[in-house]
Design a protein around this motif. Sequence first.
Motif, PDB file in Angstrom:
ATOM      1  N   PRO A 153       2.736  -3.814  21.126  1.00 23.58           N
ATOM      2  CA  PRO A 153       4.135  -3.377  21.013  1.00 23.58           C
ATOM      3  C   PRO A 153       4.361  -2.545  19.755  1.00 23.58           C
ATOM      4  O   PRO A 153       3.593  -2.622  18.780  1.00 23.58           O
ATOM      5  CB  PRO A 153       4.912  -4.692  20.956  1.00 23.58           C
ATOM      6  CG  PRO A 153       4.001  -5.710  21.551  1.00 23.58           C
ATOM      7  CD  PRO A 153       2.608  -5.276  21.193  1.00 23.58           C
ATOM      8  N   VAL A 154       5.417  -1.752  19.762  1.00 22.05           N
ATOM      9  CA  VAL A 154       5.755  -0.877  18.640  1.00 22.05           C
ATOM     10  C   VAL A 154       7.192  -1.165  18.196  1.00 22.05           C
ATOM     11  O   VAL A 154       7.988  -1.700  18.961  1.00 22.05           O
ATOM     12  CB  VAL A 154       5.610   0.603  19.037  1.00 22.05           C
ATOM     13  CG1 VAL A 154       4.145   0.941  19.301  1.00 22.05           C
ATOM     14  CG2 VAL A 154       6.459   0.921  20.257  1.00 22.05           C
ATOM     15  N   PRO A 155       7.548  -0.809  16.956  1.00 21.92           N
ATOM     16  CA  PRO A 155       8.887  -1.148  16.459  1.00 21.92           C
ATOM     17  C   PRO A 155       9.982  -0.163  16.844  1.00 21.92           C
ATOM     18  O   PRO A 155      11.162  -0.460  16.663  1.00 21.92           O
ATOM     19  CB  PRO A 155       8.693  -1.174  14.940  1.00 21.92           C
ATOM     20  CG  PRO A 155       7.586  -0.207  14.698  1.00 21.92           C
ATOM     21  CD  PRO A 155       6.668  -0.335  15.873  1.00 21.92           C
ATOM     22  N   VAL A 156       9.608   1.015  17.346  1.00 24.77           N
ATOM     23  CA  VAL A 156      10.599   2.040  17.667  1.00 24.77           C
ATOM     24  C   VAL A 156      10.249   2.696  18.999  1.00 24.77           C
ATOM     25  O   VAL A 156       9.113   2.618  19.478  1.00 24.77           O
ATOM     26  CB  VAL A 156      10.673   3.127  16.570  1.00 24.77           C
ATOM     27  CG1 VAL A 156      11.168   2.552  15.261  1.00 24.77           C
ATOM     28  CG2 VAL A 156       9.322   3.813  16.383  1.00 24.77           C
ATOM     29  N   ASP A 157      11.232   3.358  19.567  1.00 23.19           N
ATOM     30  CA  ASP A 157      11.011   4.154  20.763  1.00 23.19           C
ATOM     31  C   ASP A 157      10.516   5.536  20.350  1.00 23.19           C
ATOM     32  O   ASP A 157      10.972   6.087  19.336  1.00 23.19           O
ATOM     33  CB  ASP A 157      12.323   4.282  21.545  1.00 23.19           C
ATOM     34  CG  ASP A 157      12.108   4.796  22.960  1.00 23.19           C
ATOM     35  OD1 ASP A 157      10.943   4.965  23.372  1.00 23.19           O
ATOM     36  OD2 ASP A 157      13.111   5.043  23.652  1.00 23.19           O
ATOM     37  N   TRP A 179      11.000  12.421  19.095  1.00 22.38           N
ATOM     38  CA  TRP A 179      12.194  11.676  18.703  1.00 22.38           C
ATOM     39  C   TRP A 179      11.826  10.203  18.489  1.00 22.38           C
ATOM     40  O   TRP A 179      11.027   9.637  19.241  1.00 22.38           O
ATOM     41  CB  TRP A 179      13.274  11.764  19.777  1.00 22.38           C
ATOM     42  CG  TRP A 179      13.934  13.104  19.897  1.00 22.38           C
ATOM     43  CD1 TRP A 179      13.641  14.082  20.815  1.00 22.38           C
ATOM     44  CD2 TRP A 179      15.002  13.619  19.099  1.00 22.38           C
ATOM     45  NE1 TRP A 179      14.460  15.171  20.634  1.00 22.38           N
ATOM     46  CE2 TRP A 179      15.316  14.912  19.587  1.00 22.38           C
ATOM     47  CE3 TRP A 179      15.741  13.104  18.025  1.00 22.38           C
ATOM     48  CZ2 TRP A 179      16.321  15.705  19.036  1.00 22.38           C
ATOM     49  CZ3 TRP A 179      16.732  13.891  17.466  1.00 22.38           C
ATOM     50  CH2 TRP A 179      17.014  15.175  17.969  1.00 22.38           C
ATOM     51  N   VAL A 180      12.467   9.578  17.494  1.00 19.66           N
ATOM     52  CA  VAL A 180      12.161   8.202  17.107  1.00 19.66           C
ATOM     53  C   VAL A 180      13.471   7.441  16.901  1.00 19.66           C
ATOM     54  O   VAL A 180      14.418   7.982  16.309  1.00 19.66           O
ATOM     55  CB  VAL A 180      11.326   8.180  15.806  1.00 19.66           C
ATOM     56  CG1 VAL A 180      11.218   6.771  15.260  1.00 19.66           C
ATOM     57  CG2 VAL A 180       9.951   8.777  16.037  1.00 19.66           C
ATOM     58  N   LYS A 181      13.509   6.183  17.361  1.00 18.90           N
ATOM     59  CA  LYS A 181      14.720   5.373  17.166  1.00 18.90           C
ATOM     60  C   LYS A 181      14.391   3.894  17.386  1.00 18.90           C
ATOM     61  O   LYS A 181      13.672   3.542  18.318  1.00 18.90           O
ATOM     62  CB  LYS A 181      15.809   5.805  18.143  1.00 18.90           C
ATOM     63  CG  LYS A 181      17.118   5.029  18.086  1.00 18.90           C
ATOM     64  CD  LYS A 181      18.119   5.635  19.082  1.00 18.90           C
ATOM     65  CE  LYS A 181      19.420   4.872  19.148  1.00 18.90           C
ATOM     66  NZ  LYS A 181      19.237   3.548  19.820  1.00 18.90           N
ATOM     67  N   SER A 182      14.934   3.034  16.536  1.00 27.09           N
ATOM     68  CA  SER A 182      14.805   1.595  16.746  1.00 27.09           C
ATOM     69  C   SER A 182      15.550   1.187  18.006  1.00 27.09           C
ATOM     70  O   SER A 182      16.670   1.664  18.250  1.00 27.09           O
ATOM     71  CB  SER A 182      15.374   0.838  15.545  1.00 27.09           C
ATOM     72  OG  SER A 182      15.569  -0.533  15.856  1.00 27.09           O
ATOM     73  N   PRO A 183      14.992   0.272  18.819  1.00 31.36           N
ATOM     74  CA  PRO A 183      15.689  -0.170  20.031  1.00 31.36           C
ATOM     75  C   PRO A 183      16.803  -1.174  19.752  1.00 31.36           C
ATOM     76  O   PRO A 183      17.548  -1.528  20.656  1.00 31.36           O
ATOM     77  CB  PRO A 183      14.572  -0.806  20.853  1.00 31.36           C
ATOM     78  CG  PRO A 183      13.624  -1.328  19.830  1.00 31.36           C
ATOM     79  CD  PRO A 183      13.653  -0.323  18.704  1.00 31.36           C
ATOM     80  N   ILE A 184      16.920  -1.650  18.510  1.00 25.86           N
ATOM     81  CA  ILE A 184      17.970  -2.618  18.163  1.00 25.86           C
ATOM     82  C   ILE A 184      18.760  -2.099  16.973  1.00 25.86           C
ATOM     83  O   ILE A 184      18.285  -1.275  16.185  1.00 25.86           O
ATOM     84  CB  ILE A 184      17.391  -4.011  17.829  1.00 25.86           C
ATOM     85  CG1 ILE A 184      16.466  -3.938  16.606  1.00 25.86           C
ATOM     86  CG2 ILE A 184      16.659  -4.593  19.024  1.00 25.86           C
ATOM     87  CD1 ILE A 184      15.992  -5.287  16.107  1.00 25.86           C
ATOM     88  N   ARG A 185      19.979  -2.597  16.824  1.00 26.21           N
ATOM     89  CA  ARG A 185      20.802  -2.260  15.679  1.00 26.21           C
ATOM     90  C   ARG A 185      20.221  -2.921  14.438  1.00 26.21           C
ATOM     91  O   ARG A 185      19.836  -4.104  14.468  1.00 26.21           O
ATOM     92  CB  ARG A 185      22.237  -2.743  15.906  1.00 26.21           C
ATOM     93  CG  ARG A 185      23.220  -2.345  14.800  1.00 26.21           C
ATOM     94  CD  ARG A 185      23.523  -0.875  14.839  1.00 26.21           C
ATOM     95  NE  ARG A 185      24.539  -0.515  13.835  1.00 26.21           N
ATOM     96  CZ  ARG A 185      24.914   0.733  13.606  1.00 26.21           C
ATOM     97  NH1 ARG A 185      24.375   1.733  14.290  1.00 26.21           N
ATOM     98  NH2 ARG A 185      25.836   0.997  12.688  1.00 26.21           N
TER      99      ARG A 185
END
Length: 285
Positions: A153-157, A179-185
């Motif tokens: 698993p990875v920490p970001v999309d 593009w990179v983004k965390s899946p959680i707030r």
Amino acid sequence: MPDDALYNTEEILDLLKLEQIGPDRYRGQSHFMGSPNVFGGQVLGQALHAATVTVENRRPHSLHSLFILPGNHRLPIEYEVERVRDGGSFSTRRVVAVQEGRRIFVTSISFQTEEEGLSHQKPAPATAKPEELASSIQTWKDSAAKYGRPFLPVPVDFRAAHGGDLYSHNATATHKQVWVKSPIRLPDDPLTHETLFAYVSDYGLLWTSLQPHGVKLGDPRLQIASLDHTIWFHRPFRMDEWLLFSMESPNASGGRGLSFAHVYDIEGVLVATLTQEGLIRLREK
């Protein structure tokens, strides 16, 4: 909620937090990334955390690192912080990462009091929006299952704005955009976003220097390793909002590849710049 089989964001956020074991001395745990060696992004993020907690009311603006020896992912790492200088506007910290009595990594980090000043930036490139692109993560998991490999698993999309993904490019181009983004707030604490950014910055940047040669990760001839890594933080950002990593490799020679990245937020604001040089050696046997 994100799929725990695809993302390990909270695990990585915990990994980047350190235990204080003495005056300006900290210990961080390691984790497995598919290799016996410690993932470079882990050491970058943990070293940044160690330095930042020794500085008050200033944010990091530059980080210059050297990877000296490979670390063992089964063992913790100790971080020794040297308070080089605290001036009127800037503070400098030097961090040495030690494992089994050996120095495996060293970095110098500069911090600055927030201030206004002249401002300009390189414009963001024209590219597809992240909502128009498919996530790479499920593809990686499906590919791992197909070829009997473990999926981590990875920490970001990650969403690639070209005909490949973070790991590869269909054309022999010297550039790619992801593009990179965390899946959680995430919490509002800037340190959370800065250390996670440092962790993620070691994904894919050096691999850009393989593209012009049609060499991909997994090639049995390839020996690849980070040698140095620099981050300049220009403006505030959040890792739970989309960031575009516009990467390019201007040079490869002498068994080394050099890669740059300009990082923009969704509004096209330049928030950071990265450089990395690494070993990209093709062995005969």
